[in-house]
Design a protein around this motif. Structure first.
Motif, mmCIF file in Angstrom:
data_model
loop_
_atom_site.group_PDB
_atom_site.id
_atom_site.type_symbol
_atom_site.label_atom_id
_atom_site.label_comp_id
_atom_site.label_asym_id
_atom_site.label_seq_id
_atom_site.Cartn_x
_atom_site.Cartn_y
_atom_site.Cartn_z
ATOM 1 N N UNK A 83 99.469 92.102 81.639
ATOM 2 C CA UNK A 83 99.743 90.793 82.389
ATOM 3 C C UNK A 83 100.394 89.332 81.656
ATOM 4 N N UNK A 84 99.861 89.621 80.349
ATOM 5 C CA UNK A 84 99.764 88.422 79.096
ATOM 6 C C UNK A 84 98.527 88.078 79.053
ATOM 7 N N UNK A 85 97.262 88.694 79.950
ATOM 8 C CA UNK A 85 95.766 87.644 79.382
ATOM 9 C C UNK A 85 95.544 86.826 79.736
ATOM 10 N N UNK A 86 94.656 85.867 80.037
ATOM 11 C CA UNK A 86 94.573 85.277 80.467
ATOM 12 C C UNK A 86 95.454 83.467 79.637
ATOM 13 N N UNK A 87 95.507 83.274 80.818
ATOM 14 C CA UNK A 87 96.661 82.092 80.196
ATOM 15 C C UNK A 87 97.843 81.988 79.744
ATOM 16 N N UNK A 140 108.271 93.495 81.720
ATOM 17 C CA UNK A 140 107.214 92.579 83.267
ATOM 18 C C UNK A 140 108.304 92.130 84.110
ATOM 19 N N UNK A 141 109.648 91.747 83.349
ATOM 20 C CA UNK A 141 110.533 91.969 84.003
ATOM 21 C C UNK A 141 111.519 92.639 84.617
ATOM 22 N N UNK A 142 111.011 93.987 83.899
ATOM 23 C CA UNK A 142 112.363 94.963 83.960
ATOM 24 C C UNK A 142 111.603 95.972 84.955
ATOM 25 N N UNK A 143 110.198 96.449 84.357
ATOM 26 C CA UNK A 143 109.863 97.347 85.453
ATOM 27 C C UNK A 143 108.086 96.388 86.408
ATOM 28 N N UNK A 144 108.267 95.340 86.295
ATOM 29 C CA UNK A 144 106.993 95.221 87.162
ATOM 30 C C UNK A 144 108.038 94.553 88.224
ATOM 31 N N UNK A 145 108.511 93.724 87.813
ATOM 32 C CA UNK A 145 110.000 93.147 89.080
ATOM 33 C C UNK A 145 111.466 93.147 89.580
ATOM 34 N N UNK A 146 111.355 94.498 88.729
ATOM 35 C CA UNK A 146 112.690 95.704 88.885
ATOM 36 C C UNK A 146 113.906 94.333 88.747
ATOM 37 N N UNK A 147 113.716 93.521 87.677
ATOM 38 C CA UNK A 147 114.708 92.714 87.260
ATOM 39 C C UNK A 147 115.767 93.088 86.274
ATOM 40 N N UNK A 148 116.293 94.619 86.231
ATOM 41 C CA UNK A 148 116.604 95.746 84.762
ATOM 42 C C UNK A 148 117.606 94.374 84.426
ATOM 43 N N UNK A 149 118.565 93.881 85.301
ATOM 44 C CA UNK A 149 119.729 93.465 84.384
ATOM 45 C C UNK A 149 119.301 91.880 84.080
ATOM 46 N N UNK A 150 118.496 91.063 84.121
ATOM 47 C CA UNK A 150 117.232 90.291 83.487
ATOM 48 C C UNK A 150 117.029 90.356 82.721
#
Length: 187
Positions: A128-132, A144-154
């Motif tokens: 998640x990127x650690x604390x803060x 995170x954007x590709x495989x967590x939020x499924x925003x593959x284009x971004x």
């Protein structure tokens, strides 16, 4: 073997949250009197733990440096010593110029490797990127954007930007290499 066991114990102590808490509590007692930070949960120290891990992983470039040092002809040092050159003079005028191709090689590889830092940030930051967001590297955000939020284009666009930045930095290193890399066969 002892060094490997020591590394494993230190790794567990630094990066395992439950063991880290146990070590911190036992060192903070009145008997020892040390204050130890939480290396993973504290935003001020999570980046330092990633740096410590990167320093520990510098073994492969160090082997390449040692191989480069073995390739420097012993006669150069003997001739410089006969001419009265001291250790500092021999280092600056023999060792560094003769080792410059190896320094160049390691610089290129480690610069590319630094831009691709993902695994330590993922492990230490819990994905998640650690604390803060103290361990939220560009590559982890891309993941995170590709495989967590499924925003593959971004995520794909971010990967292309990363590729272009790495290419620019590598090109700059290659461009400046003419000024400081010495090859023994060039006159």
């Amino acid at each position: 073997i002892a060094m490997l066991v020591g590394f494993v114990v230190l790794s567990i102590a630094f990066f395992n949250k439950s063991f880290n808490t146990y070590v911190n509590v036992s060192l903070t007692t009145d008997k020892v009197g040390m204050h130890t930070p939480s290396w993973v949960d504290d935003p001020a120290y999570s980046l330092w733990s990633i740096i410590l891990l990167a320093v520990w992983q510098f073994g492969a470039p160090m082997v390449i440096f040692l191989a480069g040092l073995k390739q420097i002809p012993r006669e150069l040092y003997e001739a410089a010593e006969m001419d009265g050159a001291g250790p500092v003079h021999r280092f600056w005028h023999i060792t560094l110029p003769m080792l410059s191709p190896v320094i160049f090689f390691n610089l290129v590889l480690e610069a590319i490797h630094a831009f691709q830092a993902f695994t330590p940030a993922f492990v230490i930051g819990g994905g998640r990127g650690g604390p803060a967001d103290s361990a939220l590297f560009y590559t982890l955000y891309l993941f995170q954007k590709g495989f967590g939020d499924f925003q593959m284009g971004y995520a794909s666009a971010m990967a292309w930007v990363l590729l272009v930045v790495i290419a620019i930095v590598t090109a700059v290193i290659f461009r400046t290499a003419r000024l400081w890399v010495f090859y023994g066969d060039k006159r």
